[in-house]
Design a protein around this motif. Sequence first.
Motif, short mmCIF file in Angstrom:
data_model
loop_
_atom_site.label_atom_id
_atom_site.label_comp_id
_atom_site.label_asym_id
_atom_site.label_seq_id
_atom_site.Cartn_x
_atom_site.Cartn_y
_atom_site.Cartn_z
N GLN A 279 37.77 112.73 114.85
CA GLN A 279 37.23 111.55 114.17
C GLN A 279 36.67 110.57 115.20
OE1 GLN A 279 39.81 110.01 111.08
NE2 GLN A 279 39.17 107.93 111.57
N LYS B 191 30.39 113.05 114.56
CA LYS B 191 29.99 114.20 113.73
C LYS B 191 29.00 113.83 112.64
CE LYS B 191 33.95 115.52 112.30
NZ LYS B 191 34.65 114.52 113.12
N THR B 192 29.33 112.76 111.89
CA THR B 192 28.48 112.42 110.74
C THR B 192 27.10 111.98 111.21
OG1 THR B 192 30.48 111.77 109.58
CG2 THR B 192 28.40 111.01 108.65
N ASP C 57 34.82 115.94 104.22
CA ASP C 57 35.85 114.97 104.61
C ASP C 57 36.41 114.28 103.36
OD1 ASP C 57 37.51 113.11 105.70
OD2 ASP C 57 36.07 112.37 107.18
N ARG D 213 38.46 110.56 103.66
CA ARG D 213 37.84 109.25 103.85
C ARG D 213 36.59 109.15 102.98
NH1 ARG D 213 36.01 107.57 109.02
NH2 ARG D 213 35.17 109.67 109.23
N ALA E 27 33.48 108.20 104.58
CA ALA E 27 32.77 109.19 105.39
C ALA E 27 31.73 109.94 104.55
CB ALA E 27 33.76 110.18 106.00
N ALA F 282 36.12 116.94 108.16
CA ALA F 282 37.06 115.85 108.44
C ALA F 282 37.51 115.94 109.88
CB ALA F 282 38.26 115.97 107.53
N GLY F 283 37.65 114.79 110.52
CA GLY F 283 38.24 114.78 111.85
C GLY F 283 39.58 114.08 111.78
N ARG F 284 40.34 114.13 112.83
CA ARG F 284 41.57 113.33 112.91
C ARG F 284 41.47 112.56 114.20
NH1 ARG F 284 42.38 115.99 108.78
NH2 ARG F 284 44.30 117.03 108.15
#
Length: 296
Positions: free
Chosen positions: A109, A113-114, A138, A141, A144, A192-194
């Motif tokens: 995250q 990326k987006t 994702d 969120r 996102a 999705a990221g973390r």
Amino acid sequence: MASALSEKLSRIVKEMRGQARITEANVADMMREVRLALLEADVALPVVRDFVARVKEKALGQEVVGSLTPGQVLVSVVNRELAATMGQGVADINLAAQPPAVILMAGLQGAGKTTTTAKLAKHLIEKRKKKVLTVSGDVYRPAAIEQLKTVTKQAGAEWFPSTPDQKPVDIAHAALDYARKRHFDVLLVDTAGRLAIDEALMLEIKQLHATLNPVETLFVVDAMQGQDAINTAKAFKEALPLTGIILTKMDGDSRGGAALSVRAITGAPIKFAGVSEKIDGLEVFDAERHAGRILG
Ligand code: GDP
């Protein structure tokens, strides 16, 4: 590339003039400076150690022939090894797949990326004349998903809706189905990221990979992460068959050592560099030019 060598390296090269052989002392002098230059560029320590060891081994066996000086021979060994680690030339996006060619975006995250998904959409539309669909997996969120919608519009691509109550794998199926029916050339999948690596994240992205069978699995990584980039890269390489890397925020990182670290750890080519927050802030990555910059 020799012209890009740091002043210190150039001085050492000059001092080595007039000798017929490469001595252990020559190599040690040169390697001390190379090591420093790489560390100053924020290349990860294990990568620096490996690199220096490889160059040492190759340099000691080298003969100094013709009009070359030991210094010049050493510089060429360093440059050759740098090119071998960094890769050469440029590596474009592979779209050789039954349409839609799926591109899976992976990374932590905040890596970008987006933003990069939209930048890449714009690149593929403008430079490769492709019809591009984006979708966000994702589901944690909602912001996102909305963010991807906004930037996709800026890129001139189409966005496929998804909602937080869906499973990422179901979103992937639906987007793939839509892209096939509407004859899209490319489907870009943001994930999705973390904030840090965790197993649930890795399992989810592995499942997405298995569902989508992407032609490109791109690891998006923040160049400013410096030494930490190596741990992130290791975790993603273990989870996924990465086909390329996109280094973001290169505009904030003067020497770009993360490039060498990430490339050395994953073995995957660096395909693009993010150079601003704007939608057109994406550059094709030139490995040789960048290698010169690292040694400063
Ligand atoms: P994600 O969480 O991985 O999807 O990351 P985002 O795409 O939301 O990006 C996180 C932040 O980094 C945002 O503020 C972006 O504008 C910024 N960003 C992304 N790429 C770049 C880049 O190449 N340069 C700069 N300066 N900022 C970037």
